[in-house]
Structure formats: C-alpha cells, structure tokens
Design a protein around this motif. Structure first.
Motif, mmCIF file in Angstrom:
data_model
loop_
_atom_site.group_PDB
_atom_site.id
_atom_site.type_symbol
_atom_site.label_atom_id
_atom_site.label_comp_id
_atom_site.label_asym_id
_atom_site.label_seq_id
_atom_site.Cartn_x
_atom_site.Cartn_y
_atom_site.Cartn_z
ATOM 1 N N ASP A 1 -22.128 22.112 -33.349
ATOM 2 C CA ASP A 1 -23.269 23.029 -33.306
ATOM 3 C C ASP A 1 -24.468 22.447 -32.576
ATOM 4 O OD1 ASP A 1 -22.349 25.360 -34.992
ATOM 5 O OD2 ASP A 1 -22.037 23.738 -36.414
ATOM 6 N N TYR B 1 -29.814 21.178 -33.744
ATOM 7 C CA TYR B 1 -28.923 22.072 -34.475
ATOM 8 C C TYR B 1 -29.699 23.311 -34.911
ATOM 9 C CZ TYR B 1 -25.895 17.979 -34.811
ATOM 10 O OH TYR B 1 -25.112 16.894 -34.523
ATOM 11 N N ASP B 2 -29.275 24.480 -34.460
ATOM 12 C CA ASP B 2 -29.844 25.749 -34.902
ATOM 13 C C ASP B 2 -31.345 25.781 -34.657
ATOM 14 O OD1 ASP B 2 -29.650 28.309 -35.962
ATOM 15 O OD2 ASP B 2 -30.044 27.649 -37.998
ATOM 16 N N ASN C 1 -21.252 24.432 -39.095
ATOM 17 C CA ASN C 1 -20.031 25.209 -39.297
ATOM 18 C C ASN C 1 -18.781 24.366 -39.511
ATOM 19 O OD1 ASN C 1 -20.786 28.151 -38.926
ATOM 20 N ND2 ASN C 1 -21.661 27.293 -37.065
#
Length: 214
Positions: A112, A95-96, A104
């Motif tokens: 995500d 994630y990210d 989100n």
C-alpha cells in the motif's frame, strides 16, 4: 528540514528558491491480523490460527516522506502594482493518508506504499493587487473614481492520485481490498488527453481470483 536562498535583484523585488523535506518513521497503523493467504475454501479453516477470528494489529510500520522544490517571487508596490507568486513541485509518499492508515496485505506491508492521497505534484498560486490611478482632471471624477483597488488570486494545481480498484475477483481472505493489474504505462501523450479520458483506461485489467493486483 529545509534550505532556502533569497535574492533581491531590485529594491522592491525578492526571489526565494528552497527545498523542504520530511521523513517520518514507524508511525502506528492498522494491519490485518490472523489473515489467510488468498485462496479457495473456508476462510476460518485457512487462518494461521484457526481457533481465533480476525483482528486488527496496531503496528509501528507506517513510514512517509516528503520532498519539495519551492520558488516564490514577491514584488512590493511598483507603480501601484503588488504581486506575490509561489510555485511548489513536490512528492509525498506513504500509506493512505499518512496517519491512521489501514493496510491490506499483512504479508507485504509495502503493498500500500505510494503517493499519499493529498499529494499534489505541482501547485502555483499568484496574488495580484493594483491601486487604480486617481484621476486629477476633474474634482467629481476624482471623488467618484479615486482610491479604488482591484485584486485577484489565481491557483493552478495538478490532480490528486487515486488507486484503480477492481470488483468481481475475490481474494477470499475476509478483509482487505484489491486493485487492478497495470499492464503498461497509463499516461497518454499530452495531445491525446481530454476531460473524458485523461489516461489510458485499457492499461489496466482485472486480477484473477486469489491474486493480489500489481
């Protein structure tokens, strides 16, 4: 975890082939709280708890994993030449950034999940050093041109992943960012790629209002 095999086909030559892996489970990350599902109307009235505002939840849901094939070649000094080269073919998912991520969609935590923003699939680094032969035919030339060394470092790698965002359509949930819809595979044939268009931009479309992109 990792597993490596080393070989020495010649006295001053070494080749190494290996696999490296990593798996992280349940790291804490920020997830939107008290968020309504996308839709029209007043946001506060549509929240699961209308008497409470928006808040962040710090939940242990952040998973990530990494897998890599690693190949390296080392050549000790051979006629003045020293070389070291390493190639990595890898994939990092999560994630990210893998840590301190911000999700989100609280109703779909996997929304995500994908290539991490530092994921580089292919990377090749080569370092070369060469001792220039010292001339022996003249004392002046030997003094001026002797004991010189030249070296270089070459790095070739693929690009970083990115998310195709969308602006205009609204989710109307008070927090979270949306992304475009992927209509088809955006990868172009190698011969059709150039610095102005590396992928098919027409393979994406804006989402309707109140709909998460996919």
């Amino acid at each position: 975890w990792n597993f490596n095999v080393q070989m020495r086909p010649f006295t001053k030559t070494a080749i190494e082939v290996g696999y490296s892996g990593q798996n992280a489970k349940a790291f804490s990350t920020l997830v939107p709280g008290n968020t309504p599902v996308p839709g029209p109307g007043d946001i506060q009235a549509r929240r699961p708890y209308p008497n409470v505002g928006f808040y962040w939840q710090y939940l242990p849901v952040n998973d990530s994993n990494f897998h890599a094939l690693e190949i390296s070649f080392r050549q000790q000094a051979f006629h003045g030449l020293t070389l070291q080269s390493a190639f990595t073919f890898s994939k990092a998912l999560g994630y990210d950034q893998g840590i301190d991520a911000t999700l989100n969609d609280p109703t779909n935590l996997r929304y995500d999940y994908g290539p991490l923003n530092y994921d580089v699939r292919k990377r090749w680094v080569t370092a070369v050093a060469y001792n220039i032969p010292t001339p022996t035919w003249n004392r002046v030339a030997k003094a001026v041109l002797g004991n010189w060394n030249t070296s270089g470092l070459l790095t070739l790698q693929g690009g970083f992943p990115f998310t195709v965002g969308v602006s205009g359509p609204t989710l109307n949930i008070g927090a979270g960012t949306n992304r475009a819809n992927e209509l088809r595979n955006p990868n172009l044939p190698t011969g059709d790629r150039n610095q102005n268009q590396w992928f098919d931009t027409s393979a994406f479309s804006a989402t309707p209002n109140y709909v998460w992109g996919a």
